[in-house]
Design a protein around this motif. Structure first.
Motif, PDB file in Angstrom:
ATOM      1  N   TYR A  12       0.942 -24.670  -1.836  1.00 55.23           N
ATOM      2  CA  TYR A  12      -0.291 -25.055  -1.280  1.00 55.23           C
ATOM      3  C   TYR A  12      -1.689 -25.691  -1.946  1.00 55.23           C
ATOM      4  O   TYR A  12      -1.988 -26.780  -1.554  1.00 55.23           O
ATOM      5  N   ILE A  13      -1.235 -25.215  -3.329  1.00 51.45           N
ATOM      6  CA  ILE A  13      -2.987 -25.462  -3.498  1.00 51.45           C
ATOM      7  C   ILE A  13      -2.219 -26.946  -4.843  1.00 51.45           C
ATOM      8  O   ILE A  13      -0.799 -26.755  -5.070  1.00 51.45           O
ATOM      9  N   ASP A  14      -2.609 -27.671  -5.376  1.00 54.46           N
ATOM     10  CA  ASP A  14      -2.788 -28.722  -6.620  1.00 54.46           C
ATOM     11  C   ASP A  14      -3.578 -28.297  -7.411  1.00 54.46           C
ATOM     12  O   ASP A  14      -3.994 -27.002  -7.850  1.00 54.46           O
ATOM     13  N   HIS A  15      -3.387 -28.559  -8.788  1.00 53.09           N
ATOM     14  CA  HIS A  15      -3.572 -29.227  -9.401  1.00 53.09           C
ATOM     15  C   HIS A  15      -5.694 -28.821  -9.907  1.00 53.09           C
ATOM     16  O   HIS A  15      -5.972 -28.983 -11.112  1.00 53.09           O
ATOM     17  N   SER A  16      -6.049 -29.515  -8.776  1.00 52.64           N
ATOM     18  CA  SER A  16      -6.988 -29.483  -8.699  1.00 52.64           C
ATOM     19  C   SER A  16      -8.551 -28.279  -8.612  1.00 52.64           C
ATOM     20  O   SER A  16      -7.655 -27.148  -9.087  1.00 52.64           O
ATOM     21  N   ARG A  17      -9.219 -28.701 -10.271  1.00 52.26           N
ATOM     22  CA  ARG A  17     -10.208 -27.582 -10.195  1.00 52.26           C
ATOM     23  C   ARG A  17     -11.278 -26.407  -8.737  1.00 52.26           C
ATOM     24  O   ARG A  17     -10.582 -25.406  -8.526  1.00 52.26           O
ATOM     25  N   THR A  18     -10.933 -27.288  -7.811  1.00 54.14           N
ATOM     26  CA  THR A  18     -11.355 -26.726  -6.444  1.00 54.14           C
ATOM     27  C   THR A  18     -10.417 -25.729  -5.684  1.00 54.14           C
ATOM     28  O   THR A  18     -10.436 -24.625  -5.613  1.00 54.14           O
ATOM     29  N   LYS A  19      -9.220 -26.508  -5.529  1.00 54.63           N
ATOM     30  CA  LYS A  19      -8.108 -25.548  -5.151  1.00 54.63           C
ATOM     31  C   LYS A  19      -7.639 -24.528  -5.838  1.00 54.63           C
ATOM     32  O   LYS A  19      -7.711 -23.545  -5.374  1.00 54.63           O
ATOM     33  N   ARG A  20      -7.912 -24.169  -7.179  1.00 48.65           N
ATOM     34  CA  ARG A  20      -7.714 -23.821  -7.887  1.00 48.65           C
ATOM     35  C   ARG A  20      -8.429 -22.496  -7.782  1.00 48.65           C
ATOM     36  O   ARG A  20      -8.697 -21.028  -8.197  1.00 48.65           O
ATOM     37  N   MET A  21     -10.091 -22.847  -7.823  1.00 48.66           N
ATOM     38  CA  MET A  21     -10.535 -21.485  -7.855  1.00 48.66           C
ATOM     39  C   MET A  21     -11.075 -20.943  -6.647  1.00 48.66           C
ATOM     40  O   MET A  21     -11.342 -20.062  -6.353  1.00 48.66           O
ATOM     41  N   GLU A  22     -10.326 -21.630  -5.197  1.00 44.92           N
ATOM     42  CA  GLU A  22     -10.405 -20.752  -3.973  1.00 44.92           C
ATOM     43  C   GLU A  22      -9.241 -20.039  -4.526  1.00 44.92           C
ATOM     44  O   GLU A  22      -9.868 -19.032  -3.531  1.00 44.92           O
ATOM     45  N   MET A  23      -8.911 -20.148  -4.739  1.00 42.33           N
ATOM     46  CA  MET A  23      -7.451 -19.310  -4.914  1.00 42.33           C
ATOM     47  C   MET A  23      -7.500 -18.518  -5.702  1.00 42.33           C
ATOM     48  O   MET A  23      -7.185 -17.283  -4.754  1.00 42.33           O
ATOM     49  N   SER A  24      -8.956 -18.323  -6.785  1.00 42.36           N
ATOM     50  CA  SER A  24      -9.679 -17.395  -7.625  1.00 42.36           C
ATOM     51  C   SER A  24      -9.976 -16.441  -6.531  1.00 42.36           C
ATOM     52  O   SER A  24     -10.160 -15.542  -7.185  1.00 42.36           O
ATOM     53  N   ASN A  25     -11.054 -17.121  -6.016  1.00 43.00           N
ATOM     54  CA  ASN A  25     -11.902 -16.324  -4.953  1.00 43.00           C
ATOM     55  C   ASN A  25     -11.246 -14.846  -4.210  1.00 43.00           C
ATOM     56  O   ASN A  25     -11.441 -14.404  -3.381  1.00 43.00           O
ATOM     57  N   PRO A  47       8.722 -23.699  -9.728  1.00 42.10           N
ATOM     58  CA  PRO A  47       7.482 -24.297 -10.128  1.00 42.10           C
ATOM     59  C   PRO A  47       6.229 -23.874  -9.956  1.00 42.10           C
ATOM     60  O   PRO A  47       4.662 -23.636  -9.946  1.00 42.10           O
ATOM     61  N   VAL A  48       6.213 -23.214  -8.679  1.00 42.05           N
ATOM     62  CA  VAL A  48       4.897 -22.343  -7.965  1.00 42.05           C
ATOM     63  C   VAL A  48       4.751 -20.776  -9.083  1.00 42.05           C
ATOM     64  O   VAL A  48       3.560 -20.525  -9.015  1.00 42.05           O
ATOM     65  N   SER A  49       5.341 -20.585  -9.765  1.00 46.16           N
ATOM     66  CA  SER A  49       4.464 -19.883 -10.858  1.00 46.16           C
ATOM     67  C   SER A  49       4.045 -20.660 -11.685  1.00 46.16           C
ATOM     68  O   SER A  49       3.041 -19.744 -11.712  1.00 46.16           O
ATOM     69  N   CYS A  50       3.527 -21.729 -11.728  1.00 51.35           N
ATOM     70  CA  CYS A  50       2.551 -22.292 -12.814  1.00 51.35           C
ATOM     71  C   CYS A  50       1.754 -22.279 -11.792  1.00 51.35           C
ATOM     72  O   CYS A  50       0.002 -22.102 -12.886  1.00 51.35           O
ATOM     73  N   LYS A  51       0.996 -22.393 -10.336  1.00 54.54           N
ATOM     74  CA  LYS A  51       0.080 -22.408  -9.995  1.00 54.54           C
ATOM     75  C   LYS A  51      -0.542 -21.106  -9.596  1.00 54.54           C
ATOM     76  O   LYS A  51      -1.827 -20.942  -9.829  1.00 54.54           O
ATOM     77  N   ALA A  52       0.463 -19.671  -9.580  1.00 57.77           N
ATOM     78  CA  ALA A  52       0.383 -18.340 -10.060  1.00 57.77           C
ATOM     79  C   ALA A  52       0.261 -18.531 -11.496  1.00 57.77           C
ATOM     80  O   ALA A  52      -1.395 -17.719 -11.390  1.00 57.77           O
ATOM     81  N   CYS A  53      -0.032 -19.097 -12.278  1.00 57.54           N
ATOM     82  CA  CYS A  53      -0.221 -19.132 -13.275  1.00 57.54           C
ATOM     83  C   CYS A  53      -1.934 -19.846 -14.112  1.00 57.54           C
ATOM     84  O   CYS A  53      -2.934 -18.582 -14.263  1.00 57.54           O
ATOM     85  N   TRP A  54      -2.278 -20.788 -12.797  1.00 57.23           N
ATOM     86  CA  TRP A  54      -3.321 -21.840 -12.693  1.00 57.23           C
ATOM     87  C   TRP A  54      -4.416 -20.272 -12.111  1.00 57.23           C
ATOM     88  O   TRP A  54      -5.541 -20.048 -13.129  1.00 57.23           O
ATOM     89  N   VAL A  55      -4.021 -19.995 -11.001  1.00 52.58           N
ATOM     90  CA  VAL A  55      -5.118 -18.838 -10.070  1.00 52.58           C
ATOM     91  C   VAL A  55      -4.874 -17.819 -11.622  1.00 52.58           C
ATOM     92  O   VAL A  55      -6.277 -17.195 -11.532  1.00 52.58           O
ATOM     93  N   LEU A  56      -4.748 -17.233 -12.229  1.00 53.41           N
ATOM     94  CA  LEU A  56      -4.693 -15.933 -13.422  1.00 53.41           C
ATOM     95  C   LEU A  56      -5.356 -16.819 -14.528  1.00 53.41           C
ATOM     96  O   LEU A  56      -6.570 -15.478 -14.739  1.00 53.41           O
ATOM     97  N   GLU A  57      -5.516 -17.950 -14.476  1.00 55.40           N
ATOM     98  CA  GLU A  57      -6.572 -17.640 -15.810  1.00 55.40           C
ATOM     99  C   GLU A  57      -8.266 -18.118 -14.664  1.00 55.40           C
ATOM    100  O   GLU A  57      -8.496 -17.731 -15.379  1.00 55.40           O
ATOM    101  N   PHE A  58      -7.940 -19.222 -12.966  1.00 52.71           N
ATOM    102  CA  PHE A  58      -9.272 -18.793 -13.111  1.00 52.71           C
ATOM    103  C   PHE A  58      -9.628 -17.026 -13.240  1.00 52.71           C
ATOM    104  O   PHE A  58     -11.226 -17.067 -13.200  1.00 52.71           O
ATOM    105  N   THR A  59      -8.789 -16.457 -12.488  1.00 51.27           N
ATOM    106  CA  THR A  59      -9.048 -14.826 -12.248  1.00 51.27           C
ATOM    107  C   THR A  59      -9.351 -14.629 -13.260  1.00 51.27           C
ATOM    108  O   THR A  59     -10.503 -13.808 -13.294  1.00 51.27           O
ATOM    109  N   SER A  60      -9.105 -14.398 -14.639  1.00 54.13           N
ATOM    110  CA  SER A  60      -9.456 -13.585 -15.537  1.00 54.13           C
ATOM    111  C   SER A  60     -10.952 -14.219 -16.041  1.00 54.13           C
ATOM    112  O   SER A  60     -11.155 -13.263 -16.822  1.00 54.13           O
ATOM    113  N   LYS A  61     -10.863 -15.331 -15.778  1.00 55.97           N
ATOM    114  CA  LYS A  61     -12.036 -16.050 -17.064  1.00 55.97           C
ATOM    115  C   LYS A  61     -13.361 -15.886 -16.020  1.00 55.97           C
ATOM    116  O   LYS A  61     -14.264 -15.182 -16.488  1.00 55.97           O
ATOM    117  N   GLU A  62     -12.616 -15.116 -14.753  1.00 57.39           N
ATOM    118  CA  GLU A  62     -14.257 -14.612 -13.352  1.00 57.39           C
ATOM    119  C   GLU A  62     -14.241 -12.968 -13.865  1.00 57.39           C
ATOM    120  O   GLU A  62     -15.575 -12.634 -14.061  1.00 57.39           O
TER     121      GLU A  62
END
Length: 186
Positions: A12-25, A47-62
Motif C-alpha cells: 500500500y505504500i507509494d513512491h512518495s517520500r512521506t509514505k516511504r518514511m512512515e514505513m521506514s519508521n 514489484p513489491v520488492s521495489c517498495k521493500a528496497c525503498w524502505v530499506l534505503e530509508f532505514t539504512s540512512k537513519e
C-alpha cells in the motif's frame, strides 16, 4: 510482524517520500523486521520488492547498523536485483556502506563488512555501472567503486577505463558524475 503482514503493508505504500518514511519508521521501531524486509526486497521479480528496497534505503540512512545482522543476506543477494526501482536504492545502500567504511571509518561498519562482502559489493557496482541501468544507480556505483579502490588497487584503473569508454554516450548527469570521479582518479 510476519512476512505476510509486512508484504501487505508494503503493497500500500507509494513512491512518495512521506509514505516511504512512515514505513521506514515502522521498521526503525521494530528492527527485528529488517530480516523480513530483506526477504521481501530480494524477491526480485515481485514489484513489491521495489517498495521493500525503498524502505530499506530509508532505514539504512537513519540507522545503518540495523542492517548489520543481515549483512550476509544483503550482500549475497544484491547482484540478483534487476528492476530499476529496486536497483537504485540497493546501489544507494552500497554507497552509504562504503562511505561509512572508507570515509567515516566507522569501526562498527569495518567490523561488520568482511573482505568477501567488499568483493561482492564491488562486483555488483561494476555490473550496475556497465549494465543498462539508470544514472542514479551508476552514479552511486561510481562513488562506491572510487572508495573501494582504496582497498583494492585494481579497481581504479578499471573504473577509469569504463568511465572514459562510456563518457561519449552518457547522459548529461552521467557525464557530470563521470567527470567528477575521473578528476578524483587523476
Amino acid at each position: 510482524m510476519t512476512n505476510l503482514e509486512l508484504y501487505n503493508t508494503l503493497n500500500y505504500i507509494d513512491h512518495s517520500r512521506t509514505k516511504r518514511m512512515e514505513m521506514s519508521n515502522l521498521i526503525l521501531n521494530n528492527p527485528s523486521s529488517i530480516a523480513t524486509l530483506m526477504e521481501i526486497a530480494f524477491q526480485v521479480d515481485d514489484p513489491v520488492s521495489c517498495k521493500a528496497c525503498w524502505v530499506l534505503e530509508f532505514t539504512s540512512k537513519e540507522h545503518l547498523t540495523y542492517l548489520f545482522p543481515s549483512m550476509d543476506t544483503f550482500v549475497h543477494n544484491i547482484g540478483s536485483v534487476h528492476l530499476d526501482p529496486a536497483v537504485r536504492p540497493i546501489a544507494k545502500i552500497c554507497e552509504i556502506l562504503m562511505k561509512s567504511y572508507f570515509q567515516f571509518k566507522d569501526q562498527e561498519t569495518r567490523d561488520t563488512l568482511s573482505e568477501k562482502h567488499l568483493e561482492s559489493i564491488t562486483s555488483a557496482c561494476f555490473d550496475w555501472l556497465i549494465g543498462d541501468h539508470k544514472v542514479a544507480a551508476q552514479a552511486y556505483s561510481m562513488t562506491s567503486l572510487l572508495l573501494l579502490g582504496i582497498k583494492f588497487n585494481w579497481i581504479h584503473p578499471e573504473l577509469r577505463m569504463i568511465l572514459e569508454q562510456n563518457y561519449q554516450n552518457g547522459s548529461a548527469a552521467y557525464k557530470a558524475r563521470a567527470r567528477m570521479t575521473l578528476a578524483k582518479l587523476r
